[in-house]
Write an enzyme that holds these catalytic residues in place. Structure first.
Site, PDB file in Angstrom:
ATOM      1  CB  CYS A  44      -0.919   0.007   1.217  1.00 50.70           C
ATOM      2  SG  CYS A  44      -2.046  -1.392   1.311  1.00 50.70           S
ATOM      3  CG  ASN A 308      -0.961  -7.562   8.533  1.00 54.18           C
ATOM      4  OD1 ASN A 308       0.096  -8.066   8.863  1.00 54.18           O
ATOM      5  ND2 ASN A 308      -1.035  -6.640   7.592  1.00 54.18           N
ATOM      6  CD1 TRP A 437     -25.266  21.307  16.703  1.00 52.80           C
ATOM      7  CD2 TRP A 437     -25.653  19.106  16.837  1.00 52.80           C
ATOM      8  NE1 TRP A 437     -26.317  21.135  17.560  1.00 52.80           N
ATOM      9  CE2 TRP A 437     -26.587  19.788  17.667  1.00 52.80           C
ATOM     10  CE3 TRP A 437     -25.708  17.713  16.776  1.00 52.80           C
ATOM     11  CZ2 TRP A 437     -27.558  19.122  18.404  1.00 52.80           C
ATOM     12  CZ3 TRP A 437     -26.674  17.045  17.505  1.00 52.80           C
ATOM     13  CH2 TRP A 437     -27.585  17.744  18.314  1.00 52.80           C
ATOM     14  NE  ARG A 445     -29.745  17.624  13.281  1.00 46.19           N
ATOM     15  CZ  ARG A 445     -29.010  18.688  13.652  1.00 46.19           C
ATOM     16  NH1 ARG A 445     -28.733  18.884  14.939  1.00 46.19           N
ATOM     17  NH2 ARG A 445     -28.555  19.534  12.759  1.00 46.19           N
TER      18      ARG A 445
END
Length: 451
Positions: A44, A308, A437, A445
């Site tokens: 990666c 892994n 928020w 929400r």
């Protein structure tokens, strides 16, 4: 007891290391065969080596062969297993000398995955590269000499996008070609559009809805990519078309494959098929299929995190312990320059394919309090089951400190929370880190309201 491991990267060496921790050398002899030069490395990290973020291949290697040998694991690089005889309990090994047979009591099949390479890419011409191994990356690095300054990357998935950015950072003119209508097809189309804007903002030419038909060569090296939308000059071509499970050896040996074409295992990583468990044979990593815990479907999702974990589970069980790998939820994350992209659970397309009735909610917020320096926008999308409110998946595209918020969604998906339950989560708040928020709460929400 003798354990043979096929494959010396994440899954195979995790299995070997865990088994060694539980059983002494006198009780368990471990031999691992790796056809390449390296062991226990981060594939990666290859785009970040090519792009200059990482200094060299040594920085991507967690444990070299010498370290494994010092820990009591016999590692042989440059050794390819070419055959498995389940009745004789032997493998055939090829190296620089004559082929030889090696016996086993327990076998871990961790051969990984192989890059998708279409017939048109099967050319002896130089300048065409996959990026599956450190050896692939080293060869690409050697090819990128001054004067070779035009690159075409084929495939705009995770690796393709990361490689396009890496080559652009190296100063090359980069064209990124994708057959589908958007980059990063694992996110919904509206989120993919944000990714496309970021790619083009880097100066990378993005061509979507374009099919590659072949390559042109000149003097033994690639010179252009031929598409249904014209010819693209290229000094170097990078294939980012994904991978398929490396199961040819297993199939030849009669090991059962799953519906995805990868090896099927039980929760303990024992190879299993219609006739039950194959005695003493384990599999882990990119060659195996996994269960998606939201859709319940078998999938092939090659990631180092899974490899892994699966290798560790296999090693614990071989060593006499007990461990299981329950499955995955499709969590993934990447970046394009400073744009962060993440997803978990199911996308809208995947939820529809799995038969869910669902609602979606998309919100735009910021990573910090809007008045705090460094506040930048992010877009969060939530997918919830229509009847129950169960969180099915989430996606995030944003700038700094955006994408790792996917982990909160991943925990919620894993624990089968509803979006209504999520609205009450006690998340950390301070102006330098989040609005009062948090975007996670706003998205939950809005999805709850949509129900």
């Amino acid at each position: 007891m003798r354990l043979i491991v096929i494959g010396g990267d994440a899954a195979g060496m995790s299995a070997a290391s865990q088994a060694r921790r539980l059983l002494k050398p006198g009780d368990l002899d471990i031999t691992a065969f790796e056809r390449g030069e390296y062991t226990s490395y981060s594939a990666c990290g290859i785009p970040y080596w090519v792009g200059g973020h990482v200094g060299g291949p040594d920085e991507l290697i967690a444990r070299d062969p010498a370290t494994h040998r010092a820990n009591g694991i016999g590692v042989y690089t440059g050794h390819e297993v070419t055959g498995i005889d389940l009745k004789a309990r032997t493998v055939t090994v090829r190296s620089s000398g004559p082929d030889r047979a090696e016996s086993f009591d327990q076998l871990v099949y961790a051969a990984g995955a192989t890059p998708v390479r279409p017939a048109w890419a099967d050319t002896p011409a130089k300048g065409v590269y996959g990026v599956q191994t450190l050896g692939d990356a080293a060869a690409l690095q050697e090819w990128l000499e001054p004067g070779r300054d035009t690159a075409v990357v084929i495939g705009a998935g995770y690796i393709g996008v990361e490689m396009a950015e890496a080559l652009q950072r190296r100063g090359l003119r980069v064209t990124l070609v994708e057959r589908s209508g958007q980059p990063m097809a694992t996110v919904d189309q509206d989120m993919g559009a944000l990714v496309a804007d970021a790619i083009r903002g880097l100066g990378i030419e993005l061509r979507t809805g374009v099919t590659v038909q072949g390559l042109e060569t000149d003097g033994g090296r690639v010179s252009a990519v031929v598409t249904d939308d014209g010819v693209l000059p290229a000094d170097v071509v990078v294939l980012g078309l994904g991978v398929r499970p490396n199961t040819a050896l297993a199939d030849d040996a009669g090991l059962p494959l799953g519906v995805t074409g990868a090896i099927a295992t039980d929760l303990r990583q024992r190879v299993t098929g219609p006739d039950g468990i194959v005695d003493g044979v384990w599999a882990a990593g990119d060659c195996t299929q996994v269960t998606h815990l939201v859709s319940g479907r078998a999938m092939h999702i090659p990631l180092g995190t899974h490899a892994n974990k699966q290798g560790r589970v296999a090693g614990i069980n071989i060593g006499g312990g007990y461990a299981t790998f329950p499955g995955v939820i499709g969590t993934a994350i990447t970046k394009i320059c400073d744009l962060e992209v993440a997803r978990t659970g199911l996308s809208s397309k995947e939820a529809e394919a799995a038969g869910f009735r669902f609602v979606t909610a998309t919100v735009e917020s910021t990573n910090r309090a809007g008045y705090f320096p460094g506040a930048v926008p992010m877009t969060v999308k939530v997918i919830a089951e229509k009847d129950t409110g169960l969180l099915l998946g989430a996606q995030i595209v944003g700038r700094a400190e955006a994408a790792k918020r996917i982990d909160a969604f991943a925990v919620a998906v894993w624990n089968r929370m509803t979006v209504t339950e999520m609205t009450a989560l006690d998340l950390g708040y301070a102006p330098p880190y989040a609005p009062v928020w948090d975007p996670i709460l706003i998205a939950a929400r809005k999805a709850s309201d949509a129900l």
